[in-house]
Design an enzyme around this catalytic site. Structure first.
Site: not given
Ligand SMILES: N#Cc1c(N)n[nH]c1N1CCCC1
Length: 331
Positions: A36, A220
């Site tokens: 992420d 993202d």
């Molecule tokens: N909402 C959200 C989000 C984000 N903007 N970047 N990563 C996210 N998540 C990773 C796991 C759950 C949500």
């Protein structure tokens, strides 16, 4: 050193998220983590997670690793933009991704996860690839895997080659020329407060004119969809028969049978076209003939987000040099 590992969609039907295998500890424990770039905590389901909150996920058990060490008195707690959350304690241990090893990586062990993590049985945790300034560990924030690995890498980069409904790749330390076409366009990144923030040079809906207005947002990998200013989103759905902004479903929906235009965004002089097929995300509920759009409004979020729907249309270089930049290439 370098590393290379697959990014596998967690659902064969819709690209909700991607997981990548990692190993933790001695002997190695393999977990599937959601890489992420929109956050900077590396956290895992663990032997410290209440069994009532585990539903099929693999867990990391530090007590079974001869190289684990408790980071005494350190805790963490994170809440994501979608309201999901987790918190816990911290160990350090040996950690590898696709053959790239980091000794003494901070591994944040969940002692509590919110329901959306419990019900997502394909995700055993997250690996944050944002800037380490976003890390939530207290009293001392910890470095991301990428920041720990950087000094071992030939080049301080990682790349994302995410794909539509098929496995892609995260590479660390090198740029694979076989993964893209043409030249890579590099643009500046603002690392404050910790996201890969860049400015797109504009957009076009379908075969319409390209609007050269700058769009600042974050790259993202942890977000499924693309979230852009309302003016852009309404211009897109004006071209979709039967599209409405549904309060009930929390965004733009349309008949799954509707013809969708592609969506083009600019990075410098390069244009990236998201195919129409990527712009239909999924039926609003299983089997429904109403589909949720892959492009939604960012008005309620406070930041524009170039999530997986956009990243899948490109080969993206996350350049961790000083200053950091983002490289975009067609593929
Ligand atoms: N909402 C959200 C989000 C984000 N903007 N970047 N990563 C996210 N998540 C990773 C796991 C759950 C949500």
């Amino acid at each position: 050193d370098t590393g290379s590992a697959a990014a596998v969609p967690i659902d064969p039907r819709f690209d909700i998220a991607y997981v990548t295998p990692v190993t933790i500890g001695t002997p190695p424990q393999t977990l599937q983590l959601d890489f992420d770039t929109g956050s900077s905590d590396l956290w895992v389901f663990s032997s410290h997670t209440p069994t009532s909150q585990i539903r099929g996920q693999e867990i990391y058990t530090p007590d079974k690793s001869t190289t684990s060490k408790l980071l005494d008195g350190h805790t963490w707690s994170i809440t994501y933009g979608d309201g999901s959350a987790s918190r816990g304690n911290v160990y350090t241990d040996n950690f590898t991704v696709g053959g790239l090893a980091v000794a003494s990586q901070a591994i944040q062990c969940a002692q509590q996860v919110s329901s959306s993590f419990t019900t997502e049985e394909s995700i055993d945790g997250l690996l944050g690839l944002g800037f380490s300034t976003l890390n939530t560990v207290n009293p001392a924030s910890q470095l991301t895997f990428f920041d720990n690995a950087k000094s071992k890498l030939g080049s301080p980069v990682f790349t994302a080659d995410l794909k539509n409904k098929q496995a892609g790749t995260y590479d660390f330390g090198f740029i694979d020329k076989a993964k893209y076409t043409g030249e890579i366009t590099y643009v500046p990144v603002n690392p404050d407060p910790g996201y890969w923030t860049f400015t797109s040079s504009g957009y076009a809906v379908g075969s319409g004119n390209f609007s050269g207005s700058p769009i600042t947002g974050i790259a993202d990998t942890g977000t499924s969809l693309v979230y852009l200013p309302t003016a852009i989103v309404t211009a897109y759905y004006r071209q979709v028969q039967g599209a409405t902004n549904s309060r009930n479903y929390g965004g733009y929906v349309f008949p799954c049978s509707a013809t969708l235009p592609p969506f083009t965004f600019g990075v410098g002089e390069t244009k990236f076209t998201i195919p129409a097929s990527y712009m239909s995300y999924a039926p609003v509920t299983d089997g429904s003939s109403t589909c949720f759009g892959g492009l939604q409004s960012s008005s309620g979020i406070g930041v524009n987000i170039w999530g997986d729907v956009a990243l899948k249309a490109a080969f993206v270089v996350f350049n961790g040099a000083n200053p950091p930049t983002l490289g975009w290439a067609t593929k």
